[in-house]
Write a protein that holds these residues in place. Structure first.
Motif, PDB file in Angstrom:
ATOM      1  N   VAL A 101       0.851  -1.198   0.000  1.00 22.98           N
ATOM      2  CA  VAL A 101       0.000   0.000   0.000  1.00 22.98           C
ATOM      3  C   VAL A 101       0.884   1.244   0.000  1.00 22.98           C
ATOM      4  O   VAL A 101       0.655   2.181  -0.774  1.00 22.98           O
ATOM      5  N   ALA A 102       1.899   1.261   0.853  1.00 25.54           N
ATOM      6  CA  ALA A 102       2.806   2.417   0.911  1.00 25.54           C
ATOM      7  C   ALA A 102       3.544   2.602  -0.416  1.00 25.54           C
ATOM      8  O   ALA A 102       3.706   3.731  -0.888  1.00 25.54           O
ATOM      9  N   ASP A 103       3.977   1.492  -1.025  1.00 21.41           N
ATOM     10  CA  ASP A 103       4.647   1.571  -2.326  1.00 21.41           C
ATOM     11  C   ASP A 103       3.710   2.143  -3.390  1.00 21.41           C
ATOM     12  O   ASP A 103       4.108   2.987  -4.194  1.00 21.41           O
ATOM     13  N   ASP A 104       2.476   1.668  -3.393  1.00 17.98           N
ATOM     14  CA  ASP A 104       1.494   2.135  -4.377  1.00 17.98           C
ATOM     15  C   ASP A 104       1.085   3.577  -4.123  1.00 17.98           C
ATOM     16  O   ASP A 104       0.731   4.299  -5.062  1.00 17.98           O
ATOM     17  N   LEU A 105       1.134   4.011  -2.880  1.00 18.24           N
ATOM     18  CA  LEU A 105       0.739   5.375  -2.511  1.00 18.24           C
ATOM     19  C   LEU A 105       1.813   6.404  -2.888  1.00 18.24           C
ATOM     20  O   LEU A 105       1.504   7.564  -3.156  1.00 18.24           O
ATOM     21  N   ALA A 106       3.075   5.983  -2.943  1.00 15.43           N
ATOM     22  CA  ALA A 106       4.195   6.905  -3.174  1.00 15.43           C
ATOM     23  C   ALA A 106       4.050   7.759  -4.440  1.00 15.43           C
ATOM     24  O   ALA A 106       4.205   8.983  -4.367  1.00 15.43           O
ATOM     25  N   PRO A 107       3.734   7.191  -5.596  1.00 14.57           N
ATOM     26  CA  PRO A 107       3.610   8.049  -6.791  1.00 14.57           C
ATOM     27  C   PRO A 107       2.464   9.057  -6.670  1.00 14.57           C
ATOM     28  O   PRO A 107       2.581  10.189  -7.144  1.00 14.57           O
ATOM     29  N   TRP A 108       1.377   8.650  -6.039  1.00 11.80           N
ATOM     30  CA  TRP A 108       0.256   9.576  -5.848  1.00 11.80           C
ATOM     31  C   TRP A 108       0.675  10.724  -4.930  1.00 11.80           C
ATOM     32  O   TRP A 108       0.379  11.885  -5.218  1.00 11.80           O
ATOM     33  N   LEU A 109       1.365  10.415  -3.831  1.00 10.49           N
ATOM     34  CA  LEU A 109       1.835  11.467  -2.931  1.00 10.49           C
ATOM     35  C   LEU A 109       2.723  12.450  -3.674  1.00 10.49           C
ATOM     36  O   LEU A 109       2.576  13.665  -3.529  1.00 10.49           O
ATOM     37  N   GLU A 110       3.641  11.936  -4.470  1.00 12.81           N
ATOM     38  CA  GLU A 110       4.545  12.805  -5.229  1.00 12.81           C
ATOM     39  C   GLU A 110       3.778  13.661  -6.229  1.00 12.81           C
ATOM     40  O   GLU A 110       4.093  14.834  -6.420  1.00 12.81           O
ATOM     41  N   SER A 111       2.724  13.105  -6.835  1.00 12.11           N
ATOM     42  CA  SER A 111       1.914  13.892  -7.777  1.00 12.11           C
ATOM     43  C   SER A 111       1.141  14.998  -7.072  1.00 12.11           C
ATOM     44  O   SER A 111       0.738  15.979  -7.704  1.00 12.11           O
ATOM     45  N   GLN A 112       0.950  14.849  -5.760  1.00 14.27           N
ATOM     46  CA  GLN A 112       0.244  15.852  -4.972  1.00 14.27           C
ATOM     47  C   GLN A 112       1.188  16.893  -4.373  1.00 14.27           C
ATOM     48  O   GLN A 112       0.755  17.779  -3.642  1.00 14.27           O
TER      49      GLN A 112
END
Length: 169
Positions: A101-112
């Motif tokens: 989940v944390a790995d999958d969340l990382a690109p979204w966080l960076e896009s934000q």
């Protein structure tokens, strides 16, 4: 000429914080704190919304467990900061582990706009790892619990706001 000097002196006094009462400084900091709380709460909701409800343990009680804190334990009431914190418990037999989940969340966080700073992260522990992100003076920690079931499969999110500052308007 004396009026020009008086205006100049008044401007310098206002800009340097002279002439600002203690009450005005509290009002400024209280306003800053309210904005920071709103921002952190909003970002926290957006982050946890990225985890599908179907992956979250239905019996878990996931809510904000953060709050306002003073920056010093030595009596001063101000400045303060706020931290938003929430533990999300995943289903033990779920589709993804907390690390996934944390790995999958990382690109979204960076896009934000969140920038990861691996240099500020603690070394991995026996039970968990942390990932540190920063955005506009805010600090996001994603703590991932790595022990397999039957231990709860959870992530702990924390957003720490900048401390209030009566000289920042």
């Amino acid at each position: 000429m004396s009026n020009v000097l008086l205006v100049l002196f008044a401007a310098v006094a206002v800009l340097s914080g002279c002439g600002v009462s203690a009450e005005e400084k509290i009002v400024v900091q209280d306003t800053q704190l309210k904005k920071a709380i709103s921002q952190a709460d909003g970002w926290g909701e957006e982050i946890t919304a990225q985890i599908p409800v179907a992956e979250i343990e239905p019996e878990s009680d996931s809510h904000n467990i953060g709050g306002v804190r003073k920056t010093s334990d030595y009596g001063a009431e101000w400045p303060k900061y706020y931290y938003w914190a929430q533990i999300v418990e995943l289903r033990q037999e779920g589709a993804r582990t907390p690390t996934q989940v944390a790995d999958d969340l990382a690109p979204w966080l960076e896009s934000q706009g969140w920038e990861r700073n691996a240099d500020s992260e603690f070394p991995p522990g026996k039970e968990s790892i942390e990932r540190d992100y920063y955005r506009d003076g805010y600090h996001l920690v994603v703590e991932v619990y790595t022990e397999p079931p039957p231990r709860a499969q959870s992530l702990h999110f924390t957003i720490v706001t900048p401390a209030t500052d009566p000289d920042r308007r």
